[in-house]
Design an enzyme around this catalytic site. Sequence first.
Site, short mmCIF file in Angstrom:
data_model
loop_
_atom_site.label_atom_id
_atom_site.label_comp_id
_atom_site.label_asym_id
_atom_site.label_seq_id
_atom_site.Cartn_x
_atom_site.Cartn_y
_atom_site.Cartn_z
N HIS A 139 77.99 -21.68 15.49
CA HIS A 139 77.59 -20.95 16.38
C HIS A 139 75.85 -21.39 16.16
CE1 HIS A 139 81.36 -19.89 15.74
NE2 HIS A 139 81.19 -18.55 16.28
N GLY A 155 80.28 -24.99 19.97
CA GLY A 155 81.60 -24.18 20.45
C GLY A 155 82.15 -22.84 20.35
N HIS A 156 81.64 -21.97 20.36
CA HIS A 156 80.92 -19.85 21.08
C HIS A 156 80.21 -20.29 22.35
CE1 HIS A 156 81.64 -16.00 21.88
NE2 HIS A 156 82.42 -16.21 20.11
N HIS A 213 90.23 -19.17 23.29
CA HIS A 213 89.59 -17.87 21.87
C HIS A 213 88.64 -17.42 23.46
CE1 HIS A 213 86.31 -15.22 20.33
NE2 HIS A 213 87.20 -16.28 19.22
N GLU A 237 92.53 -15.66 18.50
CA GLU A 237 91.80 -14.77 18.92
C GLU A 237 91.74 -15.29 20.39
OE1 GLU A 237 88.54 -13.06 15.93
OE2 GLU A 237 87.50 -14.94 17.03
N GLU A 281 90.16 -7.97 21.82
CA GLU A 281 88.92 -7.87 20.62
C GLU A 281 88.21 -6.88 21.31
OE1 GLU A 281 85.85 -10.93 18.80
OE2 GLU A 281 87.90 -11.35 18.94
N CYS A 287 85.01 -6.96 22.10
CA CYS A 287 84.35 -8.45 22.21
C CYS A 287 84.59 -8.93 23.49
CB CYS A 287 83.33 -9.01 21.03
SG CYS A 287 82.26 -8.57 19.85
N CYS A 326 80.42 -8.50 14.62
CA CYS A 326 80.25 -8.47 15.92
C CYS A 326 80.13 -8.08 16.81
CB CYS A 326 80.76 -10.29 16.55
SG CYS A 326 82.95 -9.84 16.46
N CYS A 327 81.10 -6.26 16.81
CA CYS A 327 81.39 -5.36 17.63
C CYS A 327 81.47 -5.03 17.35
CB CYS A 327 83.28 -5.58 17.30
SG CYS A 327 84.72 -6.99 17.62
#
Length: 617
Positions: A139, A189-190, A253, A305, A321, A323, A399-400
């Site tokens: 990340h 990856g994100h 994801h 997710e 989620e 997010c 994260c949210c």
Amino acid sequence: MSTGPIRLTTGAHTALRPATAARITDGFWAARRTTNADVSIPQGPARLEAAGNLGNLRAAADGKGAFTGDFPFQDSDVHKWLEAASWQLADRPGDPELAAHMDELTALLAAAQDPDGYLQTYYQVARPNRRWQELGWGHELYCAGHLLQAAVAHHRATGRRELLDVAERFAAHIDSVFGPGGRIDSVCGHPEIETALVELYRETGERRWLELAGHFVDRRGHGLLDADINPHLGRTYWQDHIPVREATTVSGHAVRQLYLLAGVADLAAETGDRELYAVAERLWDVMVATKTYLTGGVGARHEGESFGEPYELPPDRAYAETCAAIASIQWSWRMALLTGDAKYSDLVERTLYNGFLAGVGLGGDSWLYVNPLQVREGYEGAYQPDKAARRTPWFRCACCPPNMMRLLASLPHYMASGDAEGLQLHQYATGVYEAGGGRVRVETGYPWDGRIAVTVEEAPDADWTLSLRLPSWCTDFTATAPDGEPPAETLPGWLRVRRHWSPGDTFTLDLALDARLTRPDPYVDAIRGCVAIERGPLVHCLEGVDQRPGIPFEDLTLPYGSPLTVRHDPELLGGIGVVTADGLRRGDGDAVPLTAVPYYAWANRQEGPMRVWIPEA
């Protein structure tokens, strides 16, 4: 608020442009934003301190101490909070305590940054020898993206460069490592860096940030990430299985996919790349048709997710989620600006009022990570305790909460837009909006009341167009122009009034807010034979606490033709519209009254069962 998360360049290839000034002053969203400003955002620094996020920055700054936390992306929570605080400061200038916290965190980030520009505490403190070597899960670019967005927000809100300088140094380091000809040919990856780099370009005018964003988009999907780290998820999890331009559906994801597509829309806007434009339209249409819940939530599977297969939308196992709802709103708003099509703002509205807003408790200090559409009697929780369908003060993976804070703080930005012809209202909230060469004042009790009164405060001394979105759920409305005549033009999704306006002229739109029963798409097996209750933009749900005692919750059914009655309860759940209906008890067919409350307000009282989709008697 005259600033927001998207500031298009003068040469952007979009149909619409964000409002130049926007302020929500009263009503539903003003109340939610006040809670965000007075409760949610102020608790951020203490939460980040207790979770170790700030300690990690100090350890990176002074070279002492160990890394705290279970995830390499702990820094991103700090960045998102800083972005939220920046938008909040822009909305409420002169908050000395908030400004002091922002200054402290900005100085801490500057002190933690390495001389070469690198900044991620996990790899600075815990794994210094693995920098840029664990791109699938590390990340690093994701955290950088959130830092860039925080820096842009801080610069727009304050005019100061301290955080923007940190962000540009990190971006320059990333460009030297990953840009064309750099020593690493890979992606994160994100996704997140892509949309952030475009906004950094918009803020600074430095074109290499736009080019780097395009490079990352075009390198994704070429199998550059190490799928062997977690082979059962595969490359689809990272959207690294097919080039973006060739993709035919959303997959993997959910948050990763939608942040990536927000960047694709940004690139299409700034470059005029018609192929990216078409990809974004195609994938959005597929997502809405086959992979989106009634609440606007996305992500059918806890595993990864992730999105599921087409029409795989189980209500009880929905991940949805918070997010992902936020990412959906961000992408859809970019698509609305890019195309001018009202369908994108329809989804923004559905997601805002339901899949997004459910993520924060009414008190502003409790959160939902996952947002299912059904919780059974005797629910024991998810396999990950902090991701259960219960409100939680904070999360191990947090994260949210700061993500919600930043969207609520910047919400006025999503209300209106302008073009050469005039001003468009996409969402309805009491406030003042300036765009397209004019300014209007909106007064409304939406979503409880369908009357929207728009008074023109300034307009050009020529014909000028005021456009109001007609929500896709609306089947009946009345509209009255200042001279009492009906509006001249109704287009798909829009009511357009073009005339010579004088200050004080008021246009009124009345949307019928009758409660309605909705049947699901017949391809969604999990809810076949069920109905849902909706009213205006709000999805409703049954909660066990509101139903007649002594009747098992799972035995409640609802005939499709059952009349629905609406009443406003100013004392319940902060003041809500309640829908009641005559249901039947499964088995014996006895009549039983049903009470439905807005989905966003569920899980704010006692724990218990809940469902959106009700078996049809």
